[in-house]
Design a protein around this motif. Structure first.
Motif, PDB file in Angstrom:
ATOM      1  N   ASP A  43       0.766  -1.358  -0.068  1.00  0.00           N
ATOM      2  CA  ASP A  43      -0.040  -0.032   0.009  1.00  0.00           C
ATOM      3  C   ASP A  43       0.835   1.200   0.188  1.00  0.00           C
ATOM      4  N   THR A  44       2.247   1.124  -0.208  1.00  0.00           N
ATOM      5  CA  THR A  44       3.026   2.303  -0.330  1.00  0.00           C
ATOM      6  C   THR A  44       3.537   2.271  -1.586  1.00  0.00           C
ATOM      7  N   PRO A  45       3.924   3.277  -2.400  1.00  0.00           N
ATOM      8  CA  PRO A  45       4.612   3.519  -3.632  1.00  0.00           C
ATOM      9  C   PRO A  45       5.637   2.320  -3.778  1.00  0.00           C
ATOM     10  N   GLN A  46       6.549   2.258  -2.799  1.00  0.00           N
ATOM     11  CA  GLN A  46       7.643   1.385  -2.965  1.00  0.00           C
ATOM     12  C   GLN A  46       7.365   0.012  -2.752  1.00  0.00           C
ATOM     13  N   GLU A  47       6.336  -0.376  -2.115  1.00  0.00           N
ATOM     14  CA  GLU A  47       5.715  -1.757  -1.978  1.00  0.00           C
ATOM     15  C   GLU A  47       5.291  -2.223  -3.196  1.00  0.00           C
ATOM     16  N   ARG A  48       4.455  -1.381  -3.925  1.00  0.00           N
ATOM     17  CA  ARG A  48       3.632  -1.588  -4.974  1.00  0.00           C
ATOM     18  C   ARG A  48       4.708  -1.691  -5.927  1.00  0.00           C
ATOM     19  N   ALA A  49       5.814  -1.098  -6.088  1.00  0.00           N
ATOM     20  CA  ALA A  49       6.973  -1.175  -7.092  1.00  0.00           C
ATOM     21  C   ALA A  49       7.591  -2.399  -7.149  1.00  0.00           C
ATOM     22  N   VAL A  50       7.689  -3.169  -5.997  1.00  0.00           N
ATOM     23  CA  VAL A  50       8.461  -4.414  -5.796  1.00  0.00           C
ATOM     24  C   VAL A  50       7.373  -5.429  -6.162  1.00  0.00           C
ATOM     25  N   GLY A  51       6.277  -5.319  -5.351  1.00  0.00           N
ATOM     26  CA  GLY A  51       5.245  -6.409  -5.483  1.00  0.00           C
ATOM     27  C   GLY A  51       5.668  -7.920  -5.276  1.00  0.00           C
ATOM     28  N   LEU A  52       5.645  -8.998  -6.094  1.00  0.00           N
ATOM     29  CA  LEU A  52       5.889 -10.124  -5.807  1.00  0.00           C
ATOM     30  C   LEU A  52       7.260 -10.500  -6.848  1.00  0.00           C
ATOM     31  N   MET A  53       8.089  -9.429  -7.062  1.00  0.00           N
ATOM     32  CA  MET A  53       9.271  -9.704  -7.931  1.00  0.00           C
ATOM     33  C   MET A  53      10.196 -10.573  -7.007  1.00  0.00           C
ATOM     34  N   HIS A  54      11.059 -11.311  -7.717  1.00  0.00           N
ATOM     35  CA  HIS A  54      12.297 -12.140  -7.226  1.00  0.00           C
ATOM     36  C   HIS A  54      11.734 -13.522  -6.711  1.00  0.00           C
ATOM     37  N   ARG A  55      10.373 -13.715  -6.193  1.00  0.00           N
ATOM     38  CA  ARG A  55      10.057 -14.789  -5.656  1.00  0.00           C
ATOM     39  C   ARG A  55       9.743 -16.059  -6.557  1.00  0.00           C
ATOM     40  N   GLU A  56      10.341 -17.151  -6.144  1.00  0.00           N
ATOM     41  CA  GLU A  56      10.377 -18.262  -6.991  1.00  0.00           C
ATOM     42  C   GLU A  56       9.053 -19.208  -6.750  1.00  0.00           C
ATOM     43  N   HIS A  57       8.346 -18.995  -5.735  1.00  0.00           N
ATOM     44  CA  HIS A  57       7.085 -19.759  -5.565  1.00  0.00           C
ATOM     45  C   HIS A  57       6.246 -19.087  -4.704  1.00  0.00           C
ATOM     46  N   MET A  58       4.866 -19.363  -4.487  1.00  0.00           N
ATOM     47  CA  MET A  58       3.810 -18.746  -3.607  1.00  0.00           C
ATOM     48  C   MET A  58       3.112 -19.894  -3.452  1.00  0.00           C
ATOM     49  N   ALA A  59       2.633 -19.919  -2.209  1.00  0.00           N
ATOM     50  CA  ALA A  59       1.563 -20.836  -1.870  1.00  0.00           C
ATOM     51  C   ALA A  59       0.326 -20.836  -2.739  1.00  0.00           C
ATOM     52  N   SER A  60      -0.524 -21.712  -2.799  1.00  0.00           N
ATOM     53  CA  SER A  60      -1.752 -21.725  -3.663  1.00  0.00           C
ATOM     54  C   SER A  60      -2.790 -20.923  -2.970  1.00  0.00           C
ATOM     55  N   SER A  61      -2.607 -20.787  -1.748  1.00  0.00           N
ATOM     56  CA  SER A  61      -3.762 -19.904  -1.084  1.00  0.00           C
ATOM     57  C   SER A  61      -2.978 -18.556  -0.585  1.00  0.00           C
ATOM     58  N   ALA A  62      -2.209 -18.306  -1.336  1.00  0.00           N
ATOM     59  CA  ALA A  62      -1.748 -16.898  -0.963  1.00  0.00           C
ATOM     60  C   ALA A  62      -1.569 -15.931  -2.120  1.00  0.00           C
TER      61      ALA A  62
END
Length: 154
Positions: A43-62
């Motif tokens: 919810d900040t410009p910095q957090e929105r700019a990074v988002g889910l970058m560089h993650r190799e996986h994410m749980a199915s319910s996440a």
């Protein structure tokens, strides 16, 4: 594979009934049923700019919920994002206006969300199709202005 998808969908539906409204929880409902996700908030410009970058996986319910201060035109891209994602674009009331499925990892092509978008939910690619999430579905989350939310927290 279809059986696995149905099992995932059933676990989403079963867990949704017991959900409480909280910042780390998000629910969607529609004619297709109800689903609950554990979400991180951007919810900040910095957090929105990074988002889910560089993650190799994410749980199915996440997922990740992007919250903007006011409705606006939004556009995303997948630069530095390593996993395929579905993007669910919602207006100020939490109503789904657009869904982009299976955004291609590392692609720099803009993905427009439309005008008057205030919330964007990113989940694993294919999840919106697996669960049947459609335009017009409704979100419940405390980050939505409860005075105008189509599905307010109780």
């Amino acid at each position: 594979m279809r059986v696995l998808h149905l099992a995932i969908a059933a676990s989403f539906l079963a867990g949704a009934a017991a959900a409480e409204c909280g910042e780390g929880r998000l629910e969607l409902r529609g004619d297709w049923g109800t689903a609950r996700f554990r979400v991180e908030i951007a919810d900040t410009p910095q957090e929105r700019a990074v988002g889910l970058m560089h993650r190799e996986h994410m749980a199915s319910s996440a997922g990740m919920l992007f919250i903007y201060e006011h409705p606006q035109r939004v556009s995303f891209w997948m630069e530095n994002t390593l996993i395929p994602l579905d993007m669910v674009f919602m207006d100020a009331s939490g109503t789904v206006q657009r869904i982009h499925q299976n955004a291609v990892p590392l692609d720099r092509t803009p993905i427009p969300g439309g005008n008057d978008i205030q919330y964007v939910l990113e989940v694993n690619g294919g999840m919106t199709d697996t669960l049947g999430i459609t335009i017009g579905s409704e979100m419940r989350h405390p980050g939505v202005n409860q005075d105008i939310a189509v599905w307010p927290c109780e």
